[in-house]
Design a protein around this motif. Structure first.
Motif, PDB file in Angstrom:
ATOM      1  N   PRO A 247     190.272 -74.713  45.476  1.00  0.00           N
ATOM      2  CA  PRO A 247     190.100 -75.930  46.289  1.00  0.00           C
ATOM      3  C   PRO A 247     191.385 -76.682  46.582  1.00  0.00           C
ATOM      4  O   PRO A 247     191.350 -77.737  47.198  1.00  0.00           O
ATOM      5  N   PHE A 248     192.511 -76.165  46.143  1.00  0.00           N
ATOM      6  CA  PHE A 248     193.777 -76.849  46.400  1.00  0.00           C
ATOM      7  C   PHE A 248     194.898 -75.820  46.461  1.00  0.00           C
ATOM      8  O   PHE A 248     194.811 -74.738  45.883  1.00  0.00           O
ATOM      9  N   GLY A 249     195.952 -76.154  47.201  1.00  0.00           N
ATOM     10  CA  GLY A 249     197.163 -75.350  47.195  1.00  0.00           C
ATOM     11  C   GLY A 249     197.078 -74.003  47.887  1.00  0.00           C
ATOM     12  O   GLY A 249     198.010 -73.198  47.782  1.00  0.00           O
ATOM     13  N   TYR A 250     195.986 -73.719  48.592  1.00  0.00           N
ATOM     14  CA  TYR A 250     195.876 -72.435  49.285  1.00  0.00           C
ATOM     15  C   TYR A 250     195.139 -72.625  50.602  1.00  0.00           C
ATOM     16  O   TYR A 250     194.153 -73.368  50.674  1.00  0.00           O
ATOM     17  N   MET A 251     195.612 -71.960  51.628  1.00  0.00           N
ATOM     18  CA  MET A 251     194.947 -71.957  52.929  1.00  0.00           C
ATOM     19  C   MET A 251     194.826 -70.512  53.382  1.00  0.00           C
ATOM     20  O   MET A 251     195.812 -69.763  53.370  1.00  0.00           O
ATOM     21  N   ALA A 252     193.631 -70.103  53.762  1.00  0.00           N
ATOM     22  CA  ALA A 252     193.393 -68.709  54.114  1.00  0.00           C
ATOM     23  C   ALA A 252     193.959 -68.365  55.493  1.00  0.00           C
ATOM     24  O   ALA A 252     193.716 -69.078  56.469  1.00  0.00           O
ATOM     25  N   PHE A 253     194.723 -67.290  55.554  1.00  0.00           N
ATOM     26  CA  PHE A 253     195.143 -66.669  56.803  1.00  0.00           C
ATOM     27  C   PHE A 253     194.682 -65.219  56.754  1.00  0.00           C
ATOM     28  O   PHE A 253     194.473 -64.669  55.665  1.00  0.00           O
TER      29      PHE A 253
END
Length: 430
Positions: A247-253
């Protein structure tokens, strides 16, 4: 009395939605374009862009709030002019701002005292306050920031995304002077809910570049990991799905067959080019570009491996590319990696065809003119089964991928759309 007509130059994927939003909010809009087919279509209440309905255009035209013309002298009627023209790269990845400058030359003689000019085309910092400003001042005999207002406001269109609505996407605005900024904020405030002022045109130009460089670098990262994890027998799509639960520190590409569209493959290199003027290197940008542009060759290799598994070479095989648009559910094929795949497969001796419900015929273009006039094949079992392999290059929602798998001899999936299908024995992920 201040002129209330808004002029928008360039009636494509950026200019037309912007014009419709202003018209819906009560501003009279004049669309200007060098292509009479576009202006005629708008005046007839017709659409030439898939995700924009004819009804939405006809409504504003009938209300008298939207019209279009090829006559640039009508800029004299406008209180503000927004420039939404292409800004491609040249053959050697150098910025091509010729469309911007030619537009500046076309409108300059008709500018009036107090007119606002805003550039929306993505470009390198300095384009607005140096290059465009010089053209406008030379052609008008007036001074920017004194006689007329000048600003930059980057477009933030995301075609095909239902959550991408012009009215609610915050609008970054940077003016040549504080008065220029205030005038631009005043105009955009008529149609857009949140305005984000920055200190200068250059800061606004740099903001747009950062947004797309961020995406390019992160897409390159997952593209590289896709190849690395594939060699390890690990499914990168499974890894991404697990990672994005954090839920924090990551964004999906997500990986794919290469980059497409008019932004991510192009915009980062505008900064690369400009940075050299200051003796600076942009190593992340250039590395990301190398990785992303190498992905079509990875797909070709995976296709060759799949064909070799059934004792067929690429040379002489019939290969179907499923999806020509650069992204799902749109008709925009600019910079599509599918073209790169088609070129590479043809060079390897394959007989290449494509299917795309949004692109029935390939239109002439500067980059892929050699494919102009080629038509999408029919979607039926007999046609699809006649190919030795099918490559899913764009994951359109209205394509029945289960049918594709059932009908095809081999399927190479670059978008992970077959992951939830019932029968996938003949599928190779790439």
């Amino acid at each position: 009395m201040t002129q209330s007509l808004l002029g928008i130059v360039g009636l494509g994927y950026v200019g037309l939605p912007l014009g419709l939003q202003f018209a819906r909010c009560g501003t009279d809009v004049l669309g200007l374009d060098i292509d009479p087919a576009k202006t005629d279509a708008i005046n007839a209440g017709k659409s030439y862009i898939h995700h924009i309905t004819a009804e939405s255009i006809e409504e504003q035209v009938s209300a008298g709030r939207l019209s279009a013309s090829t006559d640039f002298s009508r800029v004299a009627e406008c209180g503000a002019v927004l420039i939404c023209v292409p800004s491609p790269l040249g053959k050697n990845r150098e910025p091509d701002i010729s469309y911007i400058l030619e537009t500046g030359k076309a409108i300059a003689p008709y500018l009036k005292t107090g007119t606002l000019v805003v550039l929306e085309s993505t470009t390198y910092p300095g384009t607005t306050d140096e290059d465009l400003r010089a053209v406008l001042e030379s052609g008008s005999g007036m001074k920017a920031g004194k006689d007329f207002h000048l600003a930059f406001s980057p477009e933030r269109e995301d075609p095909g995304n239902p959550d991408s609505q012009v009215a609610i996407i915050p609008k970054v605005v940077g003016g040549l002077t504080p008065a220029c900024s205030e005038k631009a904020q005043e105009w955009y405030g008529r149609a857009i809910k949140k305005i984000v002022p920055v200190s200068s045109c250059r800061a606004a130009e740099a903001t747009k570049l950062l947004e797309n460089i961020f995406r390019s670098v992160n897409i390159a990262l997952v593209n590289e990991l896709k190849v690395v994890y594939d060699a390890m027998g690990i499914d990168v799509w499974e890894v991404i799905e697990a990672a994005k639960t954090k839920p924090f520190g990551y964004m999906a590409f997500y990986p794919g067959p290469g980059l497409g569209g008019h932004c991510i493959p192009i915009d980062p290199f505008y900064l690369t080019w400009k940075a050299r003027e200051f003796g600076q290197a942009t190593r992340f940008i250039e590395l990301a570009g190398e990785i992303n542009t190498s992905m079509p060759q990875h797909v070709v290799r995976k296709t060759g491996d799949a064909l070799n598994g059934v004792k067929k070479p690429i040379n002489g095989s019939k290969i179907l590319l499923v999806g020509l648009a650069y992204k799902a559910n749109v008709d925009d094929d600019r910079e599509s990696p599918t073209y790169v795949l088609m070129d590479a497969l043809k060079a390897a001796g394959a007989d290449v065809a494509y299917y795309d419900p949004y692109v029935p015929v390939i239109r002439p273009s500067r980059e892929h003119g050699h494919w102009a006039g080629k038509k999408s094949v029919a979607w039926d079992q007999a046609t699809v089964a006649g190919f030795d392999a099918a490559i899913i290059s764009t994951a359109h929602a209205n394509v029945d991928h289960q049918q594709l798998v059932d009908w095809s001899q081999l399927v190479i999936d670059t978008r992970n759309v077959t992951a939830k299908l019932e029968r996938t024995q003949n599928v190779t992920k790439a």
